[in-house]
Design an enzyme around this catalytic site. Structure first.
Site, PDB file in Angstrom:
ATOM      1  N   CYS A   3      61.405  10.368  36.565  1.00 27.47           N
ATOM      2  CA  CYS A   3      60.191  11.177  36.406  1.00 27.47           C
ATOM      3  C   CYS A   3      58.938  10.343  36.630  1.00 27.47           C
ATOM      4  O   CYS A   3      57.998  10.784  37.286  1.00 27.47           O
ATOM      5  CB  CYS A   3      60.115  11.746  34.990  1.00 27.47           C
ATOM      6  SG  CYS A   3      61.630  12.508  34.421  1.00 27.47           S
ATOM      7  N   ASP A   4      58.887   9.158  36.071  1.00 28.94           N
ATOM      8  CA  ASP A   4      57.613   8.446  35.959  1.00 28.94           C
ATOM      9  C   ASP A   4      57.514   7.151  36.764  1.00 28.94           C
ATOM     10  O   ASP A   4      56.434   6.551  36.822  1.00 28.94           O
ATOM     11  CB  ASP A   4      57.334   8.146  34.473  1.00 28.94           C
ATOM     12  CG  ASP A   4      57.147   9.433  33.674  1.00 28.94           C
ATOM     13  OD1 ASP A   4      56.734  10.432  34.274  1.00 28.94           O
ATOM     14  OD2 ASP A   4      57.431   9.432  32.467  1.00 28.94           O
ATOM     15  N   CYS A   6      62.060   8.216  31.113  1.00 30.07           N
ATOM     16  CA  CYS A   6      62.632   8.795  32.332  1.00 30.07           C
ATOM     17  C   CYS A   6      62.086   8.100  33.578  1.00 30.07           C
ATOM     18  O   CYS A   6      60.959   8.385  34.006  1.00 30.07           O
ATOM     19  CB  CYS A   6      62.340  10.289  32.365  1.00 30.07           C
ATOM     20  SG  CYS A   6      62.969  11.094  33.837  1.00 30.07           S
TER      21      CYS A   6
HETATM   22  C1  LIG Z   1      58.371  11.757  28.576  1.00 27.99           C
HETATM   23  C2  LIG Z   1      59.182  12.601  29.529  1.00 27.99           C
HETATM   24  C3  LIG Z   1      58.707  12.839  30.802  1.00 27.99           C
HETATM   25  C4  LIG Z   1      59.425  13.630  31.698  1.00 27.99           C
HETATM   26  N1  LIG Z   1      58.913  13.863  32.936  1.00 27.99           N
HETATM   27  C5  LIG Z   1      59.598  14.643  33.808  1.00 27.99           C
HETATM   28  C6  LIG Z   1      59.090  14.887  35.113  1.00 27.99           C
HETATM   29  O1  LIG Z   1      58.018  14.387  35.501  1.00 27.99           O
HETATM   30  N2  LIG Z   1      59.828  15.679  35.941  1.00 27.99           N
HETATM   31  C7  LIG Z   1      61.032  16.232  35.559  1.00 27.99           C
HETATM   32  O2  LIG Z   1      61.632  16.948  36.351  1.00 27.99           O
HETATM   33  N3  LIG Z   1      61.544  15.982  34.343  1.00 27.99           N
HETATM   34  C8  LIG Z   1      60.860  15.216  33.460  1.00 27.99           C
HETATM   35  N4  LIG Z   1      61.388  14.944  32.224  1.00 27.99           N
HETATM   36  C9  LIG Z   1      62.714  15.492  31.901  1.00 27.99           C
HETATM   37  C10 LIG Z   1      62.583  16.973  31.514  1.00 27.99           C
HETATM   38  O3  LIG Z   1      61.570  17.095  30.552  1.00 27.99           O
HETATM   39  C11 LIG Z   1      63.908  17.498  30.991  1.00 27.99           C
HETATM   40  O4  LIG Z   1      64.928  17.303  31.949  1.00 27.99           O
HETATM   41  C12 LIG Z   1      63.804  18.983  30.670  1.00 27.99           C
HETATM   42  O5  LIG Z   1      62.767  19.200  29.742  1.00 27.99           O
HETATM   43  C13 LIG Z   1      65.111  19.532  30.122  1.00 27.99           C
HETATM   44  O6  LIG Z   1      64.901  20.856  29.776  1.00 27.99           O
HETATM   45  P1  LIG Z   1      65.816  21.595  28.723  1.00 27.99           P
HETATM   46  O7  LIG Z   1      65.221  22.967  28.595  1.00 27.99           O
HETATM   47  O8  LIG Z   1      67.232  21.459  29.085  1.00 27.99           O
HETATM   48  O9  LIG Z   1      65.655  20.792  27.354  1.00 27.99           O
HETATM   49  P2  LIG Z   1      64.361  20.361  26.512  1.00 27.99           P
HETATM   50  O10 LIG Z   1      63.136  20.309  27.329  1.00 27.99           O
HETATM   51  O11 LIG Z   1      64.784  19.141  25.775  1.00 27.99           O
HETATM   52  O12 LIG Z   1      64.182  21.568  25.464  1.00 27.99           O
HETATM   53  C14 LIG Z   1      65.074  21.739  24.413  1.00 27.99           C
HETATM   54  C15 LIG Z   1      64.553  22.850  23.511  1.00 27.99           C
HETATM   55  O13 LIG Z   1      65.538  23.141  22.540  1.00 27.99           O
HETATM   56  C16 LIG Z   1      64.911  23.324  21.287  1.00 27.99           C
HETATM   57  N5  LIG Z   1      65.909  23.117  20.231  1.00 27.99           N
HETATM   58  C17 LIG Z   1      66.651  22.024  19.953  1.00 27.99           C
HETATM   59  N6  LIG Z   1      67.428  22.244  18.872  1.00 27.99           N
HETATM   60  C18 LIG Z   1      67.180  23.518  18.478  1.00 27.99           C
HETATM   61  C19 LIG Z   1      67.651  24.364  17.408  1.00 27.99           C
HETATM   62  N7  LIG Z   1      68.561  23.935  16.507  1.00 27.99           N
HETATM   63  N8  LIG Z   1      67.136  25.616  17.300  1.00 27.99           N
HETATM   64  C20 LIG Z   1      66.234  26.066  18.198  1.00 27.99           C
HETATM   65  N9  LIG Z   1      65.756  25.333  19.219  1.00 27.99           N
HETATM   66  C21 LIG Z   1      66.220  24.085  19.344  1.00 27.99           C
HETATM   67  C22 LIG Z   1      63.761  22.336  21.295  1.00 27.99           C
HETATM   68  O14 LIG Z   1      62.775  22.718  20.367  1.00 27.99           O
HETATM   69  C23 LIG Z   1      63.278  22.505  22.751  1.00 27.99           C
HETATM   70  O15 LIG Z   1      62.390  23.595  22.825  1.00 27.99           O
HETATM   71  C24 LIG Z   1      60.678  14.175  31.309  1.00 27.99           C
HETATM   72  C25 LIG Z   1      61.172  13.933  30.025  1.00 27.99           C
HETATM   73  C26 LIG Z   1      60.429  13.166  29.131  1.00 27.99           C
HETATM   74  C27 LIG Z   1      60.963  12.928  27.744  1.00 27.99           C
END
Ligand SMILES: Cc1cc2nc3c(=O)[nH]c(=O)nc-3n(C[C@H](O)[C@H](O)[C@H](O)COP(=O)(O)OP(=O)(O)OC[C@H]3O[C@@H](n4cnc5c(N)ncnc54)[C@H](O)[C@@H]3O)c2cc1C
Length: 307
Positions: free
Chosen positions: A134-135, A131
């Site tokens: 983000c970084d 990302c």
């Molecule tokens: C390395 C890295 C660094 C980042 N740094 C930043 C940052 O500094 N600032 C920022 O704003 N964003 C950052 N991001 C982006 C941010 O993490 C994401 O935009 C955010 O986490 C999205 O949230 P979400 O809840 O939509 O999905 P996710 O965080 O992807 O969560 C998805 C969830 O769904 C669950 N899941 C999936 N399939 C199933 C299933 N079949 N049954 C039950 N549960 C399931 C997973 O276990 C997980 O808990 C970063 C991402 C990465 C990879």
């Protein structure tokens, strides 16, 4: 019979849990294979409002979870394996146990595609990232490498050139999948150098807990060499976690949920939140905002149905 089940425990799922718990709906959150979601993979998060010094990703999502639990949200370890959304109440199979719910919030995220290098996962948050937004800021004046050949790789390389002393874009083929306009923009950027027909064999140095260099191989000549790098950005796409809803919730060709406005999906009572629907912003704050929207829609849906 549950009122609200939330699939996913990232920023979107946790925020939806805070809102629905405060609305007294006693949500059940299914944590999934990656409890805490993508932020649990990273270290310092500097762009989530409210933390002037930044906060570690795992701490941020854990705080959200505790906040939701304080209002009565329940968390269940395990994954959703099967869903029957053909009629209400919806039926969900979580690790072999079936449950019923009046509404469903899908916050299952989109996982970054990784290269599968031996050291890659060990160095996520320590120089390896997926990302740039983000970084990128952490690599001011540093050497940056971007891997990929599509539009997102070009976009990330251009964005990262604002920070890095140089950006090397590594692509395994000669031809790029990226659109001409994005490719041309990257080519005309004096800070971006292209390395084509090149693959990364591994990223180092795990013993220093920091990215210091990569080992590269030219696929035409098989020549192998090392190159110093500080920030290693993998930009080869994301996989939305929607396989379990295939054929029921409408998605685009890549599997991202198609929104029917607000947080609504094609199925009344099923709402989307976060990266599982958002291929554009993919940030913690936008995912949290989307979790809030989905929760409010679920509340209103239940109220309209007299629950
Ligand atoms: C390395 C890295 C660094 C980042 N740094 C930043 C940052 O500094 N600032 C920022 O704003 N964003 C950052 N991001 C982006 C941010 O993490 C994401 O935009 C955010 O986490 C999205 O949230 P979400 O809840 O939509 O999905 P996710 O965080 O992807 O969560 C998805 C969830 O769904 C669950 N899941 C999936 N399939 C199933 C299933 N079949 N049954 C039950 N549960 C399931 C997973 O276990 C997980 O808990 C970063 C991402 C990465 C990879």
């Amino acid at each position: 019979m549950l009122d609200v089940v939330i699939v996913g425990s990232g920023c979107a799922g946790n925020t939806a849990a805070i809102y629905t718990a405060r609305a007294n709906l006693k949500p059940l959150v299914i944590s999934g294979h990656e409890a805490g979601g993508q932020l649990s993979l990273t270290t310092l998060v500097e762009n989530f409002p409210g933390f002037p010094e930044g906060i570690n990703g795992p701490e941020l999502v854990e705080n959200m979870k505790m906040q939701a639990q304080n209002f009565g949200a329940e968390y269940l370890h395990g994954s959703l394996l099967e869903a029957d959304l053909s009629k209400r109440p919806f039926r969900l199979n979580v690790e072999g146990d079936w449950m019923e719910t009046r509404t469903l919030i899908v916050a299952s995220g989109a996982s970054a595609r990784w290269l599968g290098l031996p050291n890659e996962q060990k160095l996520i948050g320590h120089g390896v990232s997926s990302c740039a937004t983000c970084d990128g800021f952490f690599y001011r004046g540093k050497k940056i490498m971007v891997i990929g050949g599509g539009d997102s790789a070009m976009e990330e390389a251009n964005f990262l050139s604002r920070f890095g002393s140089e950006v090397t874009l590594v692509h395994r083929r000669e031809q790029f999948r990226a659109s001409k306009i994005m490719h041309d923009r990257a080519k005309s950027n004096p800070k971006i150098k292209f390395l084509t027909n090149t693959v990364v064999e591994d990223v180092h140095d795990v013993s220093a807990n920091l990215v210091t260099h990569v080992r590269l191989r030219n696929t035409s000549t098989n020549a192998v060499w090392e190159q110093e790098v500080d920030g290693f950005f993998v930009a080869i796409g994301h996989i939305p976690n929607t396989a379990v809803f295939k054929g029921q919730i409408d998605t685009d060709a890549d599997g991202y949920i198609l929104s029917k406005g607000g947080a609504r999906t094609n199925i009344p009572g099923v709402f989307h939140a976060g990266d599982v629907q958002d291929r554009t912003y993919r940030q913690a704050i936008t995912a949290s905002g989307a979790g809030c929207m989905a929760a409010m829609e679920a509340e209103r849906f239940l109220e309209a149905e007299g629950h």
